[in-house]
Scaffold this motif. Structure first.
Motif, short mmCIF file in Angstrom:
data_model
loop_
_atom_site.label_atom_id
_atom_site.label_comp_id
_atom_site.label_asym_id
_atom_site.label_seq_id
_atom_site.Cartn_x
_atom_site.Cartn_y
_atom_site.Cartn_z
N PHE A 183 -18.54 60.38 -18.31
CA PHE A 183 -19.41 61.06 -17.35
C PHE A 183 -20.85 61.15 -17.83
O PHE A 183 -21.75 61.39 -17.03
N ALA A 184 -21.06 60.96 -19.13
CA ALA A 184 -22.42 61.01 -19.69
C ALA A 184 -22.93 59.61 -20.02
O ALA A 184 -23.91 59.46 -20.74
N ASP A 185 -22.28 58.59 -19.49
CA ASP A 185 -22.67 57.21 -19.77
C ASP A 185 -24.14 57.01 -19.39
O ASP A 185 -24.58 57.48 -18.35
N PRO A 186 -24.90 56.31 -20.24
CA PRO A 186 -26.31 56.07 -19.92
C PRO A 186 -26.49 55.24 -18.64
O PRO A 186 -27.55 55.30 -18.01
N ASP A 187 -25.47 54.49 -18.26
CA ASP A 187 -25.52 53.73 -17.00
C ASP A 187 -25.01 54.65 -15.89
O ASP A 187 -23.82 54.94 -15.83
N PRO A 188 -25.89 55.13 -15.02
CA PRO A 188 -25.47 56.07 -13.98
C PRO A 188 -24.38 55.52 -13.06
O PRO A 188 -23.56 56.28 -12.56
N ALA A 189 -24.34 54.23 -12.84
CA ALA A 189 -23.31 53.65 -11.98
C ALA A 189 -21.93 53.78 -12.63
O ALA A 189 -20.95 54.08 -11.95
N ARG A 190 -21.85 53.54 -13.94
CA ARG A 190 -20.58 53.72 -14.66
C ARG A 190 -20.11 55.17 -14.57
O ARG A 190 -18.95 55.43 -14.27
N VAL B 174 -7.02 67.74 -20.42
CA VAL B 174 -8.16 66.84 -20.48
C VAL B 174 -8.03 65.83 -21.62
O VAL B 174 -7.88 66.21 -22.78
N PRO B 175 -8.11 64.54 -21.29
CA PRO B 175 -8.08 63.54 -22.37
C PRO B 175 -9.44 63.46 -23.07
O PRO B 175 -10.48 63.56 -22.43
N THR B 176 -9.38 63.31 -24.40
CA THR B 176 -10.63 63.12 -25.13
C THR B 176 -11.23 61.79 -24.68
O THR B 176 -10.53 60.87 -24.29
N GLY B 177 -12.54 61.71 -24.71
CA GLY B 177 -13.24 60.50 -24.29
C GLY B 177 -13.72 60.57 -22.85
O GLY B 177 -14.57 59.77 -22.44
N MET B 178 -13.21 61.52 -22.09
CA MET B 178 -13.60 61.63 -20.70
C MET B 178 -15.06 62.03 -20.56
O MET B 178 -15.79 61.49 -19.72
N GLU B 179 -15.50 62.95 -21.40
CA GLU B 179 -16.88 63.43 -21.29
C GLU B 179 -17.89 62.31 -21.55
O GLU B 179 -18.95 62.28 -20.94
N GLU B 180 -17.54 61.35 -22.42
CA GLU B 180 -18.45 60.22 -22.66
C GLU B 180 -18.60 59.35 -21.42
O GLU B 180 -19.67 58.81 -21.16
#
Length: 161
Positions: free
Chosen positions: A125-132, A117-123
């Protein structure tokens, strides 16, 4: 300080081979101890019973317990990678002789499941913009080995139709 929880991995006969393989993959790793069965059994006296090993400071024990139990995806080990090169390295080494799976999962040659798993991936999926977040998730679902640049591009809508 002694590690409180130590994962124990059940092998048929290949605990020592697996430990040597794993320490060849992970830096700062070593075999700590090897014990052998005695005349008391249940395996032939002198054969390897357990191998205690460390992978980058994480202690494990491999036991040659027999063919009764095998690994499955219900338990996996996650490797957090800082760079795509690191993702590529672990993916290549651990999947060699094993099986590539979806979404960053693989089984190594012993059947043990790993998540690379690359770091930064979880951010993403948790982006405040649901489309992103949705675009990143859709991109991940189409990948085997994870590509953080492709996930970011998908989140940004680059290349989207």
């Amino acid at each position: 300080m002694q590690q409180k929880i130590t994962p124990n991995l059940w092998f048929d006969t290949e605990a020592e081979d697996a430990a040597h393989f794993y320490i060849s993959v992970f830096q700062n790793s070593r075999i700590v101890n090897v014990s052998h069965y005695t005349e008391a059994g249940p395996r032939p006296a002198g054969t390897v019973m357990t191998v205690e090993f460390e992978l980058d400071g994480q202690r494990f024990v491999g036991i040659n317990g027999g063919p009764e139990f095998t690994f499955d995806e219900a338990v996996s080990f996650q490797i957090n990678c800082d760079t795509q090169d690191e993702v590529d390295y672990y993916w290549e080494r651990l999947s060699e002789g094993g099986e590539e799976g979806p979404c960053g999962w693989l089984k190594d040659r012993y059947g043990l499941s790993w998540q690379v798993v690359p770091t930064g991936m979880e951010e993403l999926f948790a982006d405040p913009d649901p489309a992103r977040a949705q675009r990143a998730m859709q991109a991940m679902l189409g990948m085997s080995k994870l590509d953080i640049a492709a996930l970011r591009s998908a989140a940004d809508g680059v290349g989207a139709t």
